[in-house]
Design a protein around this motif. Structure first.
Motif, mmCIF file in Angstrom:
data_model
loop_
_atom_site.group_PDB
_atom_site.id
_atom_site.type_symbol
_atom_site.label_atom_id
_atom_site.label_comp_id
_atom_site.label_asym_id
_atom_site.label_seq_id
_atom_site.Cartn_x
_atom_site.Cartn_y
_atom_site.Cartn_z
ATOM 1 N N TYR A 21 0.801 -1.227 0.000
ATOM 2 C CA TYR A 21 0.000 0.000 0.000
ATOM 3 C C TYR A 21 0.832 1.274 0.000
ATOM 4 O O TYR A 21 0.366 2.314 -0.482
ATOM 5 C CB TYR A 21 -0.957 -0.009 1.191
ATOM 6 C CG TYR A 21 -2.106 -0.973 1.007
ATOM 7 C CD1 TYR A 21 -3.220 -0.611 0.265
ATOM 8 C CD2 TYR A 21 -2.053 -2.259 1.529
ATOM 9 C CE1 TYR A 21 -4.263 -1.497 0.057
ATOM 10 C CE2 TYR A 21 -3.091 -3.159 1.333
ATOM 11 C CZ TYR A 21 -4.200 -2.769 0.597
ATOM 12 O OH TYR A 21 -5.223 -3.654 0.390
ATOM 13 N N PHE A 25 1.465 0.259 -4.704
ATOM 14 C CA PHE A 25 0.293 0.960 -5.234
ATOM 15 C C PHE A 25 0.628 2.401 -5.635
ATOM 16 O O PHE A 25 0.243 2.848 -6.729
ATOM 17 C CB PHE A 25 -0.854 0.929 -4.227
ATOM 18 C CG PHE A 25 -1.619 -0.380 -4.211
ATOM 19 C CD1 PHE A 25 -1.201 -1.466 -4.959
ATOM 20 C CD2 PHE A 25 -2.761 -0.521 -3.430
ATOM 21 C CE1 PHE A 25 -1.896 -2.671 -4.944
ATOM 22 C CE2 PHE A 25 -3.475 -1.723 -3.411
ATOM 23 C CZ PHE A 25 -3.037 -2.794 -4.170
ATOM 24 N N ILE A 74 -7.625 1.205 -8.481
ATOM 25 C CA ILE A 74 -6.503 1.138 -7.539
ATOM 26 C C ILE A 74 -6.901 1.754 -6.206
ATOM 27 O O ILE A 74 -6.637 1.191 -5.136
ATOM 28 C CB ILE A 74 -5.261 1.847 -8.107
ATOM 29 C CG1 ILE A 74 -4.714 1.082 -9.321
ATOM 30 C CG2 ILE A 74 -4.176 1.967 -7.040
ATOM 31 C CD1 ILE A 74 -3.560 1.788 -10.017
ATOM 32 N N ASP A 77 -8.904 -0.533 -4.252
ATOM 33 C CA ASP A 77 -8.261 -1.842 -4.061
ATOM 34 C C ASP A 77 -9.112 -2.939 -4.691
ATOM 35 O O ASP A 77 -9.322 -3.998 -4.102
ATOM 36 C CB ASP A 77 -8.014 -2.128 -2.575
ATOM 37 C CG ASP A 77 -7.095 -3.325 -2.358
ATOM 38 O OD1 ASP A 77 -6.401 -3.711 -3.314
ATOM 39 O OD2 ASP A 77 -7.086 -3.878 -1.237
ATOM 40 N N GLN A 87 -0.772 -3.568 -13.577
ATOM 41 C CA GLN A 87 0.117 -3.192 -12.487
ATOM 42 C C GLN A 87 1.399 -4.019 -12.536
ATOM 43 O O GLN A 87 2.496 -3.494 -12.329
ATOM 44 C CB GLN A 87 -0.577 -3.409 -11.141
ATOM 45 C CG GLN A 87 -1.620 -2.348 -10.802
ATOM 46 C CD GLN A 87 -2.343 -2.663 -9.502
ATOM 47 O OE1 GLN A 87 -2.689 -3.816 -9.239
ATOM 48 N NE2 GLN A 87 -2.578 -1.649 -8.709
#
Length: 227
Positions: A21, A25, A74, A77, A87
């Motif tokens: 995270y 991301f 994104i 999530d 990704q």
């Protein structure tokens, strides 16, 4: 029943949730617009963008709109296979140019190396794409861990909270489900694996309870002979 294979989750299990995270991301968010604009005509990328159109029910979405949708996914999530694939492509560039290094807990590295040396077959099952899985272990802070693994599974095998997904994986591994130990930090995933007949062990690195399953705070205390 003797354990012959270990199937492990990544996020929160072998690797820090924060790495996903706080590093992966944001990296994808930062680089996705330019990557999609530059590569939209490449067959592998174009196929995933077509899947985004279908999944979002926007068949006429142009590339700027597709970028908006992907960034929204994104932020939410969303476990969309097309997003995970894109990704993975973006992260591949980051790993290859040295901007990214996969986080794997030292206790997980040591246990995986030990189990592999002892002859256990090791597999990964994560909601991230197979490519992303291979990158996090192949370009890890501990070096290239990919030789430890016999295979990888992602959401193309089915949702992680459905027993049928684990039945498919057991068939692909070609072992009875009861000879496979599944490791995860999510109780619903452990429940699904258990329903499919697998042995389970929960990772509760930050405390908490995973009812219905044995649980540990570290790979270091998992005894494969105890299942």
């Amino acid at each position: 029943m003797t354990i012959k294979a270990v199937l492990t989750d990544i996020e929160g299990t072998t690797s820090s949730v924060n790495f996903v995270y706080e590093v992966l991301f944001p990296y994808a968010v930062q680089h996705l617009p330019a990557f999609v604009l530059a590569n939209a005509q490449q067959p592998a990328v174009a196929a995933q963008l077509e899947a985004v159109r279908a999944d979002s029910q926007e068949p006429d979405a142009d590339v700027p709109r597709l970028i908006e949708i992907l960034l929204e996914w994104i932020a939410a999530d969303r476990k969309a296979t097309a997003l995970k694939a894109l990704q993975g492509m973006i992260w591949a560039e980051g790993y290859q140019n040295g901007q990214l290094r996969g986080h794997v807990y030292p206790d997980a590295v040591a246990a995986l190396q030990r189990w592999h040396a002892q002859g256990y077959r090791l597999y990964v099952y994560s909601s991230g794409s197979i490519q992303a899985q291979q990158l996090i272990f192949g370009c890890s802070e501990a070096g290239d861990l990919s030789p430890l693994f016999s295979g990888y599974f992602d959401t193309t095998s089915g949702p992680k909270r459905e027993a049928a997904s684990y039945e498919r994986i057991a068939q692909a591994i070609d072992l009875p489900a009861e000879q496979i130990l599944f490791l995860s930090d999510i109780v619903e995933e452990l429940d699904a694996a258990q329903q499919a007949g697998m042995q389970t062990c929960g990772l509760a690195r930050m405390g908490g309870e995973l009812p219905g399953h044995g649980q540990v705070a570290s790979f270091a205390v998992i005894d494969l002979g105890g299942f």
